[in-house]
Structure formats: C-alpha cells, structure tokens
Design a protein around this motif. Structure first.
Motif, PDB file in Angstrom:
ATOM      1  N   ARG A 118       0.824  -1.214   0.000  1.00 48.51           N
ATOM      2  CA  ARG A 118       0.000   0.000   0.000  1.00 48.51           C
ATOM      3  C   ARG A 118       0.856   1.262   0.000  1.00 48.51           C
ATOM      4  N   LEU A 119       2.098   1.134   0.463  1.00 47.12           N
ATOM      5  CA  LEU A 119       2.976   2.293   0.566  1.00 47.12           C
ATOM      6  C   LEU A 119       4.003   2.350  -0.557  1.00 47.12           C
ATOM      7  N   GLY A 120       3.772   1.592  -1.621  1.00 49.37           N
ATOM      8  CA  GLY A 120       4.619   1.710  -2.801  1.00 49.37           C
ATOM      9  C   GLY A 120       5.807   0.781  -2.847  1.00 49.37           C
ATOM     10  N   GLY A 121       5.895  -0.186  -1.927  1.00 48.93           N
ATOM     11  CA  GLY A 121       6.951  -1.183  -2.031  1.00 48.93           C
ATOM     12  C   GLY A 121       7.942  -1.226  -0.895  1.00 48.93           C
ATOM     13  N   GLY A 122       8.080  -0.156  -0.126  1.00 45.75           N
ATOM     14  CA  GLY A 122       8.943  -0.200   1.046  1.00 45.75           C
ATOM     15  C   GLY A 122      10.259   0.533   0.936  1.00 45.75           C
ATOM     16  N   ALA A 123      10.589   1.076  -0.245  1.00 46.52           N
ATOM     17  CA  ALA A 123      11.883   1.746  -0.388  1.00 46.52           C
ATOM     18  C   ALA A 123      11.846   3.200   0.058  1.00 46.52           C
ATOM     19  N   ASN A 124      10.673   3.722   0.330  1.00 51.55           N
ATOM     20  CA  ASN A 124      10.570   5.111   0.783  1.00 51.55           C
ATOM     21  C   ASN A 124       9.514   5.177   1.883  1.00 51.55           C
ATOM     22  N   VAL A 125       9.889   4.660   3.048  1.00 52.52           N
ATOM     23  CA  VAL A 125       8.935   4.511   4.144  1.00 52.52           C
ATOM     24  C   VAL A 125       9.570   4.987   5.453  1.00 52.52           C
ATOM     25  N   THR A 126       8.779   5.674   6.244  1.00 55.99           N
ATOM     26  CA  THR A 126       9.177   6.058   7.593  1.00 55.99           C
ATOM     27  C   THR A 126       8.339   5.257   8.582  1.00 55.99           C
ATOM     28  N   ILE A 127       9.007   4.550   9.480  1.00 55.09           N
ATOM     29  CA  ILE A 127       8.325   3.731  10.483  1.00 55.09           C
ATOM     30  C   ILE A 127       8.520   4.384  11.846  1.00 55.09           C
ATOM     31  N   GLU A 128       7.418   4.598  12.530  1.00 52.08           N
ATOM     32  CA  GLU A 128       7.478   5.273  13.828  1.00 52.08           C
ATOM     33  C   GLU A 128       6.838   4.408  14.902  1.00 52.08           C
ATOM     34  N   VAL A 129       7.558   4.233  15.986  1.00 49.34           N
ATOM     35  CA  VAL A 129       7.056   3.521  17.160  1.00 49.34           C
ATOM     36  C   VAL A 129       6.831   4.570  18.241  1.00 49.34           C
ATOM     37  N   ALA A 130       5.607   4.664  18.744  1.00 46.09           N
ATOM     38  CA  ALA A 130       5.288   5.742  19.683  1.00 46.09           C
ATOM     39  C   ALA A 130       4.490   5.226  20.873  1.00 46.09           C
ATOM     40  N   LEU A 131       4.800   5.779  22.031  1.00 42.96           N
ATOM     41  CA  LEU A 131       4.032   5.532  23.249  1.00 42.96           C
ATOM     42  C   LEU A 131       3.133   6.742  23.455  1.00 42.96           C
ATOM     43  N   CYS A 132       1.825   6.512  23.453  1.00 44.82           N
ATOM     44  CA  CYS A 132       0.868   7.622  23.469  1.00 44.82           C
ATOM     45  C   CYS A 132      -0.156   7.448  24.595  1.00 44.82           C
ATOM     46  N   LEU A 133      -0.811   8.541  24.890  1.00 44.79           N
ATOM     47  CA  LEU A 133      -1.919   8.496  25.834  1.00 44.79           C
ATOM     48  C   LEU A 133      -3.140   7.920  25.125  1.00 44.79           C
ATOM     49  N   ALA A 134      -3.780   6.946  25.766  1.00 41.39           N
ATOM     50  CA  ALA A 134      -4.912   6.261  25.128  1.00 41.39           C
ATOM     51  C   ALA A 134      -6.253   6.870  25.502  1.00 41.39           C
ATOM     52  N   THR A 135      -6.361   7.410  26.698  1.00 39.54           N
ATOM     53  CA  THR A 135      -7.633   7.960  27.178  1.00 39.54           C
ATOM     54  C   THR A 135      -7.414   9.367  27.715  1.00 39.54           C
ATOM     55  N   PRO A 136      -8.441  10.203  27.696  1.00 38.33           N
ATOM     56  CA  PRO A 136      -8.273  11.571  28.200  1.00 38.33           C
ATOM     57  C   PRO A 136      -8.030  11.593  29.705  1.00 38.33           C
ATOM     58  N   LEU A 137      -7.203  12.537  30.130  1.00 30.99           N
ATOM     59  CA  LEU A 137      -6.926  12.733  31.547  1.00 30.99           C
ATOM     60  C   LEU A 137      -7.271  14.166  31.939  1.00 30.99           C
ATOM     61  N   LYS A 138      -7.385  14.383  33.213  1.00 29.14           N
ATOM     62  CA  LYS A 138      -7.621  15.731  33.715  1.00 29.14           C
ATOM     63  C   LYS A 138      -6.415  16.610  33.391  1.00 29.14           C
ATOM     64  N   LYS A 139      -6.682  17.836  32.962  1.00 28.38           N
ATOM     65  CA  LYS A 139      -5.588  18.748  32.640  1.00 28.38           C
ATOM     66  C   LYS A 139      -4.833  19.132  33.900  1.00 28.38           C
TER      67      LYS A 139
END
Length: 311
Positions: A118-139
C-alpha cells in the motif's frame, strides 16, 4: 559592550510533560530488522536498493520494559503503543499496530508485506514507534491529557538510493497547471534550479517536481496499491532524465561527479546496469535528443517492465 551570539547546534523535540519524564526515553533502545537474514539493530536510517525491496521482512522490537511502566506516574492501562508506516512521497500513513499496555508489551511487531504494498513497495517509508496516551486525563501541569499525546517515540527511515529528498514534490490541480501555461491535465513537470553536481544541501532543493493532483491521489489510494509501483518506477526514471538534461552544462566536462552530489547518486544507479559506463559516455548520451540510452538504463534500474507486468 559585548553581546553573546546564539548558535543553533541541534534540533530536538521538547515535551512539556515533566510529570511523565520516566517514559520519555522508554523507546530509545527500540530496534528494527529489515531482512530475515539480518540481526536487529538500533540504526535509524537505511538505504533500500530496488532489487532488495522484495526481500523486506520488517520487524520492530519495542524497548519499553515492565519496570519502566511500573515506575511511571500514568497507569499503564491509559497508555497505548502505536506503530505507523508512512510514505512521505504519497503522503499516506498506515497504522500497523495499536495496543493498550494493560497487557504485556509485544516482543516483536511485524510490518506486513501488504502494508508495504500500500505504501509503494517499502523503499521510501518512515516507520514510527510511539508511546501515546490512550484515554483523556484531567488537565494538570506537566502531564499529558489528550488521547494521542505521545510520550516517547523512535523513528526509522527507509530511503531509496537516489536523492529524492533533494527536490520538492508538489501536487498541482487543473487550474494550477493552466496558470503555469500548461494543459490542465499535465502529468508532471520538473523545474530545475541548480546544484546537480554539488554536495547535497538539504536547505537548498535542486528542483521542484509538480505532479497532477489527480494522479497523486490515485497513487496514494489504498485500493490501488498495484498501480503505484509502475507509476513510481516511471517517475523515478523520467525525473532524473529531466534533471540530467537541464544540468548538462554544469557537469558535461567533469572527469568525475562531486562526492555526495545528486549526479554521483544517479551515476551510481546507471553503473549498476552498465558497469563500464564512463563520465564521457554519460555526457555524450545526455546530449542526445530524448536521451534514449540513459532512459533505458534508468528504466532497467527501476525494473519498470517487471513492475508493469506484475501490476
């Protein structure tokens, strides 16, 4: 009167989440493996040759540990680990993996071949691994509060062995083409500036490439992955021809390409197909009307025939 002078030495994302500082470096040691016969590595930038794309078997290995999660000020059930893959040329993003961390952290996460298709074959791809907040928290000061706020991430870049980053790509619609004096349905246009035989300077693109926005959208469409490869191969062969022709007067008498220049990168591409190619021959062929020999070499390098047949 003396004054201090500020010199910028590096760019770094600054996160205001000091209450979650224990998580900031949690993915720093994340590793990746591109091919089944290679070990995992923490290197973040790779060059993928055209002939190696079919061998790609990408797996990422997140480094976040149970100990880090246990010591964090945010409950692990409110965190999510996400892996995304992006083709910056197509401006298309795939969410490869997303899981909350109330369960065990996965050891390995595979980037499937269907994603690379889907991304054209893999020769021009950026892969990002991220730890994110899943649910809203109080500010609260120093804490993330919005779902999607990332607390830690690591990015891996896979790039083709050609200087695509040395020119801007701009999708352009019918009215834009007509404003430039071209037919409304022009496929692409290369506007060359300068510097084809000079060391790469990322602050100074050598050209701007415009592609009709309808084609650009089709290339990025999820339901047309098979079409993207031959079209990308076509553009990857034709655009260099335009650059070679436009810059010929700058390098036609050079005995060798300047190190780290776009010309050197293209010369290496051509020599993969024609190992005995000399700069004298390259100059002569670049001066031929239509550059038939150079076009043939570039299309062979991009495996254009195979990609059209398999589309």
């Amino acid at each position: 009167m003396s004054s201090s002078k500020y010199n910028k030495s590096a760019t770094k994302d600054v996160r205001p989440f000091f209450e979650a500082a224990t998580l900031e470096e949690s993915l720093e040691a994340t590793q990746i493996r591109l091919y089944e016969d290679q070990p995992f590595t923490d290197v973040t930038l790779f060059t993928v040759e055209a002939q190696d794309q079919s061998r790609l078997a990408i797996v990422v290995r997140p480094s976040i540990t149970e100990a880090v999660l246990a010591s964090a000020s945010i409950a692990r059930s409110k965190l999510v680990l996400a892996v995304t893959a992006v083709n910056p040329f197509l401006k298309r993003t795939d969410v490869v993996h997303r899981m909350t961390l109330k369960d065990d952290v996965p050891a390995d996460i595979a980037i499937g071949s269907e994603v690379l298709e889907r991304l054209g074959g893999g020769a021009n791809v950026t892969i990002e691994v991220a730890l994110c907040l899943a649910t809203p928290l109080k500010k609260e000061a120093g804490k993330p509060f919005m779902p999607g706020h990332w607390l830690s991430k690591k990015t891996f870049e896979l790039r083709p062995p050609k200087p695509t980053e040395d020119f801007d790509v701009e999708p352009l619609g019918d009215e834009g083409w007509k404003a430039m004096g071209y037919p409304a349905k022009t496929l692409y246009h290369v506007d060359y500036y300068a510097g084809f035989n000079e060391p790469v300077d990322k602050t100074r693109p050598i050209a701007k490439v415009r592609i009709h926005e309808d084609v650009h959208k089709k290339l990025a469409a999820e339901n047309l992955p098979a079409m993207s490869r031959p079209m990308m191969a076509f553009l990857a062969a034709e655009i260099p021809c335009q650059l070679l022709a436009a810059s010929l007067n700058e390098w036609k008498d050079a005995e060798a390409p300047e190190p780290r220049s776009p010309l050197e990168a293209f010369y290496k591409r051509l020599k993969r197909v024609e190992p005995q190619l000399t700069m004298t021959e390259l100059s002569r062929w670049a001066g031929q009307p239509g550059m038939p020999r150079i076009r043939a070499l570039l299309h062979a390098d991009q495996e254009s025939v195979r990609k059209v047949v398999e589309a």
